[in-house]
Design a protein around this motif. Structure first.
Motif, PDB file in Angstrom:
ATOM      1  N   VAL A 295       2.190   9.100  -5.254  1.00  0.00           N
ATOM      2  CA  VAL A 295       1.971   7.886  -6.209  1.00  0.00           C
ATOM      3  C   VAL A 295       2.448   6.749  -5.507  1.00  0.00           C
ATOM      4  CG1 VAL A 295       3.004   7.028  -8.394  1.00  0.00           C
ATOM      5  CG2 VAL A 295       2.392   9.496  -8.020  1.00  0.00           C
ATOM      6  N   ARG A 296       3.443   6.675  -4.655  1.00  0.00           N
ATOM      7  CA  ARG A 296       3.968   5.617  -4.412  1.00  0.00           C
ATOM      8  C   ARG A 296       2.864   5.007  -3.186  1.00  0.00           C
ATOM      9  NH1 ARG A 296       8.230   7.203  -2.246  1.00  0.00           N
ATOM     10  NH2 ARG A 296       7.585   7.308  -0.044  1.00  0.00           N
ATOM     11  N   TYR A 297       2.321   5.942  -2.658  1.00  0.00           N
ATOM     12  CA  TYR A 297       1.248   5.472  -1.356  1.00  0.00           C
ATOM     13  C   TYR A 297       0.253   4.538  -2.214  1.00  0.00           C
ATOM     14  CZ  TYR A 297      -2.296   5.853   1.917  1.00  0.00           C
ATOM     15  OH  TYR A 297      -3.370   5.711   2.772  1.00  0.00           O
ATOM     16  N   PHE A 298      -0.381   5.061  -3.189  1.00  0.00           N
ATOM     17  CA  PHE A 298      -1.651   4.608  -3.898  1.00  0.00           C
ATOM     18  C   PHE A 298      -1.178   3.623  -4.395  1.00  0.00           C
ATOM     19  CE2 PHE A 298      -3.550   8.618  -3.110  1.00  0.00           C
ATOM     20  CZ  PHE A 298      -4.767   8.271  -2.572  1.00  0.00           C
ATOM     21  N   LEU A 299      -0.037   3.154  -5.067  1.00  0.00           N
ATOM     22  CA  LEU A 299       0.642   2.133  -5.813  1.00  0.00           C
ATOM     23  C   LEU A 299       0.765   0.798  -5.029  1.00  0.00           C
ATOM     24  CD1 LEU A 299       3.364   3.299  -8.305  1.00  0.00           C
ATOM     25  CD2 LEU A 299       0.828   2.712  -8.678  1.00  0.00           C
ATOM     26  N   VAL A 300       1.329   1.157  -3.658  1.00  0.00           N
ATOM     27  CA  VAL A 300       1.682   0.135  -2.713  1.00  0.00           C
ATOM     28  C   VAL A 300       0.268  -0.295  -1.943  1.00  0.00           C
ATOM     29  CG1 VAL A 300       2.343  -0.186  -0.382  1.00  0.00           C
ATOM     30  CG2 VAL A 300       3.824   1.147  -1.852  1.00  0.00           C
ATOM     31  N   GLU A 301      -0.627   0.761  -1.898  1.00  0.00           N
ATOM     32  CA  GLU A 301      -1.989   0.318  -1.307  1.00  0.00           C
ATOM     33  C   GLU A 301      -2.665  -0.700  -2.498  1.00  0.00           C
ATOM     34  OE1 GLU A 301      -5.146   3.159   0.493  1.00  0.00           O
ATOM     35  OE2 GLU A 301      -5.733   3.060  -1.584  1.00  0.00           O
ATOM     36  N   ASN A 302      -2.721  -0.304  -3.736  1.00  0.00           N
ATOM     37  CA  ASN A 302      -3.310  -1.304  -4.674  1.00  0.00           C
ATOM     38  C   ASN A 302      -2.676  -2.579  -4.634  1.00  0.00           C
ATOM     39  OD1 ASN A 302      -5.603  -0.186  -6.369  1.00  0.00           O
ATOM     40  ND2 ASN A 302      -4.242   1.425  -5.947  1.00  0.00           N
ATOM     41  N   ALA A 303      -1.178  -2.542  -4.581  1.00  0.00           N
ATOM     42  CA  ALA A 303      -0.501  -3.844  -4.522  1.00  0.00           C
ATOM     43  C   ALA A 303      -0.690  -4.663  -3.356  1.00  0.00           C
ATOM     44  CB  ALA A 303       1.217  -3.411  -4.521  1.00  0.00           C
ATOM     45  N   LEU A 304      -1.031  -3.978  -2.403  1.00  0.00           N
ATOM     46  CA  LEU A 304      -1.456  -4.903  -0.850  1.00  0.00           C
ATOM     47  C   LEU A 304      -2.712  -5.435  -1.280  1.00  0.00           C
ATOM     48  CD1 LEU A 304      -0.682  -5.320   1.872  1.00  0.00           C
ATOM     49  CD2 LEU A 304      -2.061  -3.299   2.769  1.00  0.00           C
ATOM     50  N   VAL A 305      -3.619  -4.698  -1.599  1.00  0.00           N
ATOM     51  CA  VAL A 305      -5.008  -5.409  -1.706  1.00  0.00           C
ATOM     52  C   VAL A 305      -4.971  -6.631  -2.967  1.00  0.00           C
ATOM     53  CG1 VAL A 305      -7.394  -5.107  -2.826  1.00  0.00           C
ATOM     54  CG2 VAL A 305      -6.192  -3.444  -1.420  1.00  0.00           C
ATOM     55  N   ALA A 306      -4.099  -6.377  -4.251  1.00  0.00           N
ATOM     56  CA  ALA A 306      -3.897  -7.072  -5.272  1.00  0.00           C
ATOM     57  C   ALA A 306      -3.321  -8.485  -4.838  1.00  0.00           C
ATOM     58  CB  ALA A 306      -3.309  -6.608  -6.175  1.00  0.00           C
ATOM     59  N   SER A 307      -2.264  -8.158  -3.794  1.00  0.00           N
ATOM     60  CA  SER A 307      -1.365  -9.342  -3.252  1.00  0.00           C
ATOM     61  C   SER A 307      -2.231 -10.394  -2.505  1.00  0.00           C
ATOM     62  CB  SER A 307      -0.477  -8.828  -2.362  1.00  0.00           C
ATOM     63  OG  SER A 307       0.859  -8.261  -3.111  1.00  0.00           O
ATOM     64  N   VAL A 308      -3.152  -9.794  -1.571  1.00  0.00           N
ATOM     65  CA  VAL A 308      -4.223 -10.681  -0.891  1.00  0.00           C
ATOM     66  C   VAL A 308      -5.081 -11.568  -1.989  1.00  0.00           C
ATOM     67  CG1 VAL A 308      -5.866 -10.590   0.805  1.00  0.00           C
ATOM     68  CG2 VAL A 308      -4.006  -9.122   1.175  1.00  0.00           C
ATOM     69  N   GLY A 309      -5.479 -10.776  -2.953  1.00  0.00           N
ATOM     70  CA  GLY A 309      -6.365 -11.381  -3.753  1.00  0.00           C
ATOM     71  C   GLY A 309      -5.705 -12.458  -4.733  1.00  0.00           C
ATOM     72  N   ILE A 310      -4.302 -12.207  -4.899  1.00  0.00           N
ATOM     73  CA  ILE A 310      -3.505 -13.188  -5.724  1.00  0.00           C
ATOM     74  C   ILE A 310      -3.258 -14.432  -4.849  1.00  0.00           C
ATOM     75  CG2 ILE A 310      -1.019 -13.625  -6.511  1.00  0.00           C
ATOM     76  CD1 ILE A 310      -1.027 -10.427  -7.692  1.00  0.00           C
ATOM     77  N   VAL A 311      -2.871 -14.115  -3.677  1.00  0.00           N
ATOM     78  CA  VAL A 311      -2.746 -15.348  -2.529  1.00  0.00           C
ATOM     79  C   VAL A 311      -4.061 -16.269  -2.479  1.00  0.00           C
ATOM     80  CG1 VAL A 311      -2.538 -16.004  -0.641  1.00  0.00           C
ATOM     81  CG2 VAL A 311      -0.966 -14.166  -1.304  1.00  0.00           C
ATOM     82  N   LEU A 312      -5.006 -15.603  -2.459  1.00  0.00           N
ATOM     83  CA  LEU A 312      -6.311 -16.389  -2.460  1.00  0.00           C
ATOM     84  C   LEU A 312      -6.923 -17.044  -3.814  1.00  0.00           C
ATOM     85  CD1 LEU A 312      -8.679 -13.966  -0.412  1.00  0.00           C
ATOM     86  CD2 LEU A 312      -7.724 -16.177   0.262  1.00  0.00           C
TER      87      LEU A 312
END
Length: 401
Positions: free
Chosen positions: A324-341
């Motif tokens: 569960v943590r793996y996929f949550l972190v993976e999505n948070a990683l993508v979302a974080s880059v999108g949030i910065v942009l």
């Protein structure tokens, strides 16, 4: 975190989906933060204090068709008849109704032509000594008009010489000294300020200076007249129902129309702004739902592609919480880059809206709040697919090896 490198490698192997989601998050954040800021701005505008007891005031219009009638006398009789009604506090004839979006304005100057001095635009109200009581305005300096100062006329040649101003107008025209006793000029007319009242708003709430109002003691008796009436609490509807019959009994060759409460006039004036605000709310909801579905779908897609990998990790002893943590972190990683942009895009969009539509500058508070919301939303959207991945049994996942 040791899992970051395999996460990044996995995302790079299926980078189209990750890039599309990243762009979707960025665009959603840019639009949501600006839309939320615009909603906040509209809410402040819609809920701004006006200075009136809106539920106790109503207005109506009169159109006279009898060419032989003495309008000055007739309007005086009309006011007297309305005051005689049980529950009426006061009544005043006027040239516009507050908060209605329709009125008259002019530039007021501190010096006569040609010098002019400081010039300030203000809504001007032609009315009588009963106007302040009718509107519920509070004098904070000076006095009200005397009855002998009010000009009752059917032409504009005989102009008044006194005026009452709101404190907002007084402070803008005379920022370094009291306005009481000063003279202001409208064209060639000179008006002595005899009173200053507390803040009340004029006809345009979306004006840059909605509380700049000046009162002239001038009852202009035109064939079309407008009246404002203030009543006792809970008696407004009863009195509104009596107005038409009362005035037609006095003079039948006329029409009484647009009998409406001040709160109703304000609501009609603000209807477009309320509609825009509702549309922005719908836009935010739709964008957030679409983005959440995108995250949900991408996570499911990644899980379907990595079934064997997940099963192998489970067979090697990985706990469900780690999956569960793996996929949550993976999505948070993508979302974080999108949030910065998206944060940069949001500020750029805010600058364009400020330039084109004269909106206030976008506050970073709304960008940060929207970014936090988007990050939480991405984790919630990925939670169910991540739980599904965690429930994959090692024996089923490894059967295809």
């Amino acid at each position: 975190m040791s899992e970051l490198k395999p996460m990044i490698n996995a995302l790079l192997r299926s980078k189209i989906g990750a890039v599309l989601l990243l762009v979707q998050v960025a665009i959603t954040l840019a639009i949501v933060s600006n839309a939320a800021f615009m909603i906040s701005d509209r809410l402040a505008y819609l809920n701004q204090p006006t200075g009136y007891d809106e539920s106790a005031i109503f207005s109506f219009r009169v159109n006279n068709f009898d060419p032989d009638i003495n309008l000055v006398q007739q309007y005086a009789l009309d006011e007297q008849a309305i005051r005689s009604l049980d529950g009426v506090v006061d009544v005043a004839m006027t040239n516009w109704v507050p908060l209605s979006g329709s009125g008259d304005s002019s530039s007021m100057h501190t010096s006569p032509p040609p010098e002019m001095g400081r010039g300030v635009r203000a809504a001007y109200q032609l009315t009588s000594d009963s106007a302040l009581n009718t509107l519920g305005a509070t004098l904070i300096a000076g006095r009200n008009f005397r009855a002998d100062e009010v000009v009752h006329s059917d032409n504009r040649d005989n102009l008044p010489t006194t005026a009452i101003v709101t404190k907002d107008l007084a402070e803008e025209m005379f920022p370094d000294e009291p306005a009481l006793g000063k003279t202001v000029y409208q064209g060639q007319g000179a008006l002595k300020i005899i009173g200053v009242i507390d803040t009340i708003k004029g006809p345009w709430l979306d004006d840059s200076r909605p509380a700049n109002v000046i009162f002239f003691p001038f009852n202009y008796a035109d064939s079309r007249a407008e009246f404002i009436v203030r009543t006792e609490p809970h008696k407004r509807a009863q009195i509104m129902a009596q107005i038409e019959e009362l005035l037609l009994n006095s003079e039948s060759q006329r029409v009484i129309y647009r009998i409406e409460g001040l709160d109703e006039s304000k609501a009609a004036y603000m209807a477009r702004d309320r509609l825009v605000m509702r549309m922005l709310i719908v836009l935010i909801v739709v964008l957030v739902l679409v983005t959440a579905l995108g995250i949900f779908g991408l996570t499911l897609f990644n899980i379907s592609k990595r079934t064997k990998q997940i099963g192998t990790r489970r067979a090697l002893g990985a706990r469900r919480s780690a999956i569960v943590r793996y996929f949550l972190v993976e999505n948070a990683l993508v979302a974080s880059v999108g949030i910065v942009l998206g944060a940069g895009l949001a500020m750029l969009l805010g600058q364009q809206l400020m330039t084109v539509f004269s909106l206030p500058s976008l506050s970073w508070t709304f960008v940060l709040a929207s970014a936090t919301f988007m990050l939480i939303m991405s984790l919630i959207a990925a939670w169910a697919p991540a739980q599904r991945a965690a429930n994959i049994e090692p024996s089923i996942a490894t059967r295809s090896i």
